[in-house]
Design a protein around this motif. Structure first.
Motif, PDB file in Angstrom:
ATOM      1  N   UNK A 158       0.818  -1.218   0.000  1.00 12.42           N
ATOM      2  CA  UNK A 158       0.000   0.000   0.000  1.00 12.42           C
ATOM      3  C   UNK A 158       0.854   1.271   0.000  1.00 12.42           C
ATOM      4  N   UNK A 159       2.115   1.158   0.388  1.00 17.18           N
ATOM      5  CA  UNK A 159       2.955   2.349   0.431  1.00 17.18           C
ATOM      6  C   UNK A 159       3.510   2.692  -0.950  1.00 17.18           C
ATOM      7  N   UNK A 160       3.349   1.761  -1.883  1.00 12.43           N
ATOM      8  CA  UNK A 160       3.862   2.011  -3.235  1.00 12.43           C
ATOM      9  C   UNK A 160       2.693   2.332  -4.154  1.00 12.43           C
ATOM     10  N   UNK A 161       2.696   3.502  -4.786  1.00 11.11           N
ATOM     11  CA  UNK A 161       1.575   3.867  -5.657  1.00 11.11           C
ATOM     12  C   UNK A 161       1.401   2.848  -6.777  1.00 11.11           C
TER      13      UNK A 161
ATOM     14  N   UNK B 237      -2.958   4.315 -10.005  1.00  9.10           N
ATOM     15  CA  UNK B 237      -2.929   5.612  -9.330  1.00  9.10           C
ATOM     16  C   UNK B 237      -2.012   6.577 -10.072  1.00  9.10           C
ATOM     17  N   UNK B 238      -0.875   6.069 -10.530  1.00  6.54           N
ATOM     18  CA  UNK B 238       0.061   6.928 -11.261  1.00  6.54           C
ATOM     19  C   UNK B 238      -0.585   7.437 -12.541  1.00  6.54           C
TER      20      UNK B 238
ATOM     21  N   UNK C 257      -3.808   8.887  -6.010  1.00  5.51           N
ATOM     22  CA  UNK C 257      -3.536   9.771  -7.145  1.00  5.51           C
ATOM     23  C   UNK C 257      -3.545  11.235  -6.695  1.00  5.51           C
ATOM     24  N   UNK C 258      -4.478  11.580  -5.807  1.00  4.92           N
ATOM     25  CA  UNK C 258      -4.550  12.956  -5.302  1.00  4.92           C
ATOM     26  C   UNK C 258      -3.268  13.306  -4.554  1.00  4.92           C
ATOM     27  N   UNK C 259      -2.749  12.338  -3.766  1.00  3.91           N
ATOM     28  CA  UNK C 259      -1.510  12.605  -3.035  1.00  3.91           C
ATOM     29  C   UNK C 259      -0.329  12.721  -3.995  1.00  3.91           C
TER      30      UNK C 259
END
Ligand SMILES: [Zn+2]
Length: 70
Positions: free
Chosen positions: A4-7, A11-12, A62-64
């Motif tokens: 979960x810590x890796x986009x 999401x990218x 994605x927002x982050x």
């Protein structure tokens, strides 16, 4: 499941489409019972998915990603 810590690639990809991210975040919000409003099927009586749903999580990632670019 991916870490979960890796986009995720999804999401990218979404981070290139800020408008889509906004629409997803606006549609996939919890109702009073923490069920996703965006993932239910109104009128069918089917249970809504628990919120946060995977679509919201991907949009939030994605927002982050977008925020870190500013
Ligand atoms: Zn949803």
């Amino acid at each position: 499941m991916r870490d979960a810590t890796e986009p995720s690639p999804v999401a990218a990809q979404l981070a290139r489409m800020p408008q889509v991210v906004e629409v997803l975040l606006a549609a996939h919000v919890p109702d009073a019972r923490s069920r996703c409003r965006g993932c239910g099927l109104p009128g069918t009586g089917s249970a809504h998915l628990a919120w946060p749903c995977s679509l919201w999580l991907v949009a939030d990632t994605a927002r982050r990603l977008l925020a870190t670019r500013h």
